[in-house]
Design a protein around this motif. Structure first.
Motif, PDB file in Angstrom:
ATOM      1  N   LYS A   1     -36.411   2.377 -27.730  1.00 27.66           N
ATOM      2  CA  LYS A   1     -36.655   3.145 -26.505  1.00 27.66           C
ATOM      3  C   LYS A   1     -37.195   4.546 -26.853  1.00 27.66           C
ATOM      4  O   LYS A   1     -38.167   5.010 -26.255  1.00 27.66           O
ATOM      5  N   ASP A   2     -36.548   5.215 -27.845  1.00 25.72           N
ATOM      6  CA  ASP A   2     -37.013   6.540 -28.302  1.00 25.72           C
ATOM      7  C   ASP A   2     -38.463   6.483 -28.771  1.00 25.72           C
ATOM      8  O   ASP A   2     -39.291   7.303 -28.379  1.00 25.72           O
ATOM      9  N   LEU A   3     -38.735   5.527 -29.626  1.00 28.29           N
ATOM     10  CA  LEU A   3     -40.088   5.393 -30.174  1.00 28.29           C
ATOM     11  C   LEU A   3     -41.099   5.052 -29.090  1.00 28.29           C
ATOM     12  O   LEU A   3     -42.211   5.570 -29.090  1.00 28.29           O
ATOM     13  N   ASN A   4     -40.709   4.177 -28.177  1.00 28.71           N
ATOM     14  CA  ASN A   4     -41.617   3.763 -27.106  1.00 28.71           C
ATOM     15  C   ASN A   4     -42.026   4.959 -26.251  1.00 28.71           C
ATOM     16  O   ASN A   4     -43.200   5.115 -25.915  1.00 28.71           O
ATOM     17  N   MET A   5     -41.055   5.817 -25.932  1.00 34.00           N
ATOM     18  CA  MET A   5     -41.358   7.025 -25.147  1.00 34.00           C
ATOM     19  C   MET A   5     -42.246   7.977 -25.950  1.00 34.00           C
ATOM     20  O   MET A   5     -43.217   8.519 -25.421  1.00 34.00           O
ATOM     21  N   HIS A   6     -41.920   8.171 -27.216  1.00 33.83           N
ATOM     22  CA  HIS A   6     -42.682   9.094 -28.059  1.00 33.83           C
ATOM     23  C   HIS A   6     -44.129   8.636 -28.222  1.00 33.83           C
ATOM     24  O   HIS A   6     -45.048   9.451 -28.213  1.00 33.83           O
ATOM     25  N   LEU A   7     -44.338   7.340 -28.356  1.00 34.59           N
ATOM     26  CA  LEU A   7     -45.676   6.800 -28.623  1.00 34.59           C
ATOM     27  C   LEU A   7     -46.503   6.563 -27.359  1.00 34.59           C
ATOM     28  O   LEU A   7     -47.626   6.078 -27.437  1.00 34.59           O
TER      29      LEU A   7
ATOM     30  N   GLU B   1     -43.086  -6.885 -25.147  1.00 32.61           N
ATOM     31  CA  GLU B   1     -43.764  -6.340 -23.962  1.00 32.61           C
ATOM     32  C   GLU B   1     -42.991  -5.166 -23.382  1.00 32.61           C
ATOM     33  O   GLU B   1     -43.583  -4.218 -22.889  1.00 32.61           O
ATOM     34  N   LYS B   2     -41.672  -5.231 -23.441  1.00 26.31           N
ATOM     35  CA  LYS B   2     -40.838  -4.138 -22.924  1.00 26.31           C
ATOM     36  C   LYS B   2     -41.102  -2.853 -23.705  1.00 26.31           C
ATOM     37  O   LYS B   2     -41.129  -1.765 -23.137  1.00 26.31           O
ATOM     38  N   TYR B   3     -41.264  -2.980 -25.012  1.00 29.56           N
ATOM     39  CA  TYR B   3     -41.548  -1.835 -25.883  1.00 29.56           C
ATOM     40  C   TYR B   3     -43.027  -1.865 -26.276  1.00 29.56           C
ATOM     41  O   TYR B   3     -43.386  -1.902 -27.447  1.00 29.56           O
ATOM     42  N   LEU B   4     -43.868  -1.852 -25.256  1.00 26.04           N
ATOM     43  CA  LEU B   4     -45.308  -2.042 -25.438  1.00 26.04           C
ATOM     44  C   LEU B   4     -45.945  -1.001 -26.356  1.00 26.04           C
ATOM     45  O   LEU B   4     -46.795  -1.322 -27.188  1.00 26.04           O
ATOM     46  N   ASN B   5     -45.531   0.265 -26.222  1.00 23.46           N
ATOM     47  CA  ASN B   5     -46.115   1.319 -27.069  1.00 23.46           C
ATOM     48  C   ASN B   5     -45.725   1.130 -28.531  1.00 23.46           C
ATOM     49  O   ASN B   5     -46.539   1.348 -29.431  1.00 23.46           O
ATOM     50  N   VAL B   6     -44.483   0.718 -28.767  1.00 23.83           N
ATOM     51  CA  VAL B   6     -44.041   0.444 -30.137  1.00 23.83           C
ATOM     52  C   VAL B   6     -44.804  -0.752 -30.685  1.00 23.83           C
ATOM     53  O   VAL B   6     -45.272  -0.730 -31.828  1.00 23.83           O
ATOM     54  N   SER B   7     -44.966  -1.782 -29.866  1.00 25.69           N
ATOM     55  CA  SER B   7     -45.690  -2.979 -30.303  1.00 25.69           C
ATOM     56  C   SER B   7     -47.135  -2.649 -30.643  1.00 25.69           C
ATOM     57  O   SER B   7     -47.660  -3.104 -31.663  1.00 25.69           O
ATOM     58  N   ARG B   8     -47.792  -1.851 -29.801  1.00 27.14           N
ATOM     59  CA  ARG B   8     -49.178  -1.442 -30.053  1.00 27.14           C
ATOM     60  C   ARG B   8     -49.272  -0.686 -31.369  1.00 27.14           C
ATOM     61  O   ARG B   8     -50.113  -0.975 -32.222  1.00 27.14           O
ATOM     62  N   TRP B   9     -48.378   0.306 -31.530  1.00 26.48           N
ATOM     63  CA  TRP B   9     -48.366   1.110 -32.753  1.00 26.48           C
ATOM     64  C   TRP B   9     -48.094   0.240 -33.975  1.00 26.48           C
ATOM     65  O   TRP B   9     -48.790   0.321 -34.977  1.00 26.48           O
ATOM     66  N   PHE B  10     -47.062  -0.599 -33.889  1.00 24.23           N
ATOM     67  CA  PHE B  10     -46.659  -1.431 -35.025  1.00 24.23           C
ATOM     68  C   PHE B  10     -47.796  -2.361 -35.436  1.00 24.23           C
ATOM     69  O   PHE B  10     -48.098  -2.502 -36.626  1.00 24.23           O
ATOM     70  N   ASN B  11     -48.439  -2.996 -34.463  1.00 28.15           N
ATOM     71  CA  ASN B  11     -49.546  -3.912 -34.754  1.00 28.15           C
ATOM     72  C   ASN B  11     -50.692  -3.161 -35.432  1.00 28.15           C
ATOM     73  O   ASN B  11     -51.320  -3.663 -36.362  1.00 28.15           O
ATOM     74  N   HIS B  12     -50.957  -1.957 -34.962  1.00 31.70           N
ATOM     75  CA  HIS B  12     -52.008  -1.125 -35.557  1.00 31.70           C
ATOM     76  C   HIS B  12     -51.663  -0.774 -37.011  1.00 31.70           C
ATOM     77  O   HIS B  12     -52.496  -0.907 -37.903  1.00 31.70           O
ATOM     78  N   ILE B  13     -50.425  -0.357 -37.252  1.00 29.86           N
ATOM     79  CA  ILE B  13     -50.002   0.039 -38.602  1.00 29.86           C
ATOM     80  C   ILE B  13     -50.005  -1.156 -39.550  1.00 29.86           C
ATOM     81  O   ILE B  13     -50.448  -1.043 -40.692  1.00 29.86           O
ATOM     82  N   GLN B  14     -49.542  -2.312 -39.097  1.00 32.52           N
ATOM     83  CA  GLN B  14     -49.500  -3.468 -39.994  1.00 32.52           C
ATOM     84  C   GLN B  14     -50.888  -3.926 -40.423  1.00 32.52           C
ATOM     85  O   GLN B  14     -51.034  -4.577 -41.455  1.00 32.52           O
ATOM     86  N   HIS B  15     -51.903  -3.558 -39.658  1.00 34.20           N
ATOM     87  CA  HIS B  15     -53.282  -3.910 -40.030  1.00 34.20           C
ATOM     88  C   HIS B  15     -54.021  -2.755 -40.705  1.00 34.20           C
ATOM     89  O   HIS B  15     -55.196  -2.881 -41.037  1.00 34.20           O
ATOM     90  N   TYR B  16     -53.343  -1.640 -40.900  1.00 31.20           N
ATOM     91  CA  TYR B  16     -53.937  -0.513 -41.624  1.00 31.20           C
ATOM     92  C   TYR B  16     -54.092  -0.943 -43.087  1.00 31.20           C
ATOM     93  O   TYR B  16     -53.148  -1.480 -43.672  1.00 31.20           O
ATOM     94  N   PRO B  17     -55.271  -0.737 -43.674  1.00 33.16           N
ATOM     95  CA  PRO B  17     -55.510  -1.226 -45.040  1.00 33.16           C
ATOM     96  C   PRO B  17     -54.443  -0.785 -46.046  1.00 33.16           C
ATOM     97  O   PRO B  17     -54.132   0.387 -46.160  1.00 33.16           O
ATOM     98  N   GLY B  18     -53.854  -1.765 -46.723  1.00 33.86           N
ATOM     99  CA  GLY B  18     -52.906  -1.497 -47.788  1.00 33.86           C
ATOM    100  C   GLY B  18     -51.462  -1.325 -47.369  1.00 33.86           C
ATOM    101  O   GLY B  18     -50.583  -1.204 -48.221  1.00 33.86           O
ATOM    102  N   VAL B  19     -51.161  -1.330 -46.072  1.00 35.65           N
ATOM    103  CA  VAL B  19     -49.791  -1.044 -45.634  1.00 35.65           C
ATOM    104  C   VAL B  19     -48.884  -2.269 -45.729  1.00 35.65           C
ATOM    105  O   VAL B  19     -47.815  -2.201 -46.325  1.00 35.65           O
ATOM    106  N   ARG B  20     -49.281  -3.389 -45.135  1.00 36.73           N
ATOM    107  CA  ARG B  20     -48.363  -4.523 -44.978  1.00 36.73           C
ATOM    108  C   ARG B  20     -47.900  -5.111 -46.312  1.00 36.73           C
ATOM    109  O   ARG B  20     -46.750  -5.492 -46.463  1.00 36.73           O
ATOM    110  N   GLN B  21     -48.798  -5.218 -47.271  1.00 36.86           N
ATOM    111  CA  GLN B  21     -48.480  -5.734 -48.608  1.00 36.86           C
ATOM    112  C   GLN B  21     -47.779  -7.085 -48.538  1.00 36.86           C
ATOM    113  O   GLN B  21     -48.351  -8.035 -48.053  1.00 36.86           O
ATOM    114  N   HIS B  22     -46.531  -7.172 -48.980  1.00 41.82           N
ATOM    115  CA  HIS B  22     -45.813  -8.453 -49.091  1.00 41.82           C
ATOM    116  C   HIS B  22     -45.115  -8.875 -47.796  1.00 41.82           C
ATOM    117  O   HIS B  22     -44.604  -9.986 -47.709  1.00 41.82           O
TER     118      HIS B  22
END
Length: 162
Positions: A84-90, A125-146
């Motif tokens: 909830k905190d992250l969703n509001m912040h993002l 869907e409830k934490y849509l902003n967190v989901s958007r951010w997380f999906n973006h970060i996991q596809h950032y080159p070199g981040v996801r790794q293993h």
């Protein structure tokens, strides 16, 4: 991600499994934030720590949040509060420190992966902003790794209910 050569010795100490980095010259470093900031500086990627004084403070704030809240958060209620905190912040930000990718995004991604992977479609869907951010970060080159790719439904399906 940082492009550092191998050879560092990592371990954990104590019951809480505090990360430890044994350096070649000098005493070992202890603590996630300390080690991560050291490696970022060693890689000469200081921009990951923030550029302006305000950015640096915001990065530090989220790194502390990661260590104190996300690492400690184990109950369902604590997890909901964190999301909830992250969703509001993002809500109006691309990254945790605003419009720049930082160490805070990387470490928060790793801290939340085990939570995000277990969320239902409705929770994502409830934490849509967190989901958007997380999906973006996991596809950032070199981040996801293993780590496994967390799947997010891109299109909502609507029934033809009248």
């Amino acid at each position: 991600l940082l492009g550092l050569p191998g050879g560092n010795k990592y371990g954990v100490q104590g019951e809480r499994k505090v990360p430890v980095l044994q350096t070649n010259n000098g005493p070992g470093l202890t603590g996630l934030m300390t080690i991560a900031a050291h490696l970022v500086r060693q890689a000469r990627k200081d921009q990951l720590l923030g550029s302006t004084a305000e950015e640096k403070a915001v990065v530090q704030q989220w790194l502390e949040y990661r260590v104190t809240r996300v690492n400690g958060g184990s109950s369902k209620e604590e997890t909901r509060t964190i999301l909830k905190d992250l969703n509001m912040h993002l809500e109006d930000k691309v990254y945790l420190a605003g419009n720049v990718f930082t160490l805070a995004d990387i470490l928060m991604y790793y801290g939340l992966h085990h939570i995000m992977v277990d969320l239902t479609v409705q929770e994502k869907e409830k934490y849509l902003n967190v989901s958007r951010w997380f999906n973006h970060i996991q596809h950032y080159p070199g981040v996801r790794q293993h780590l496994s790719d967390v799947v997010f439904i891109k299109n909502r399906l609507y029934t033809n209910a009248h």
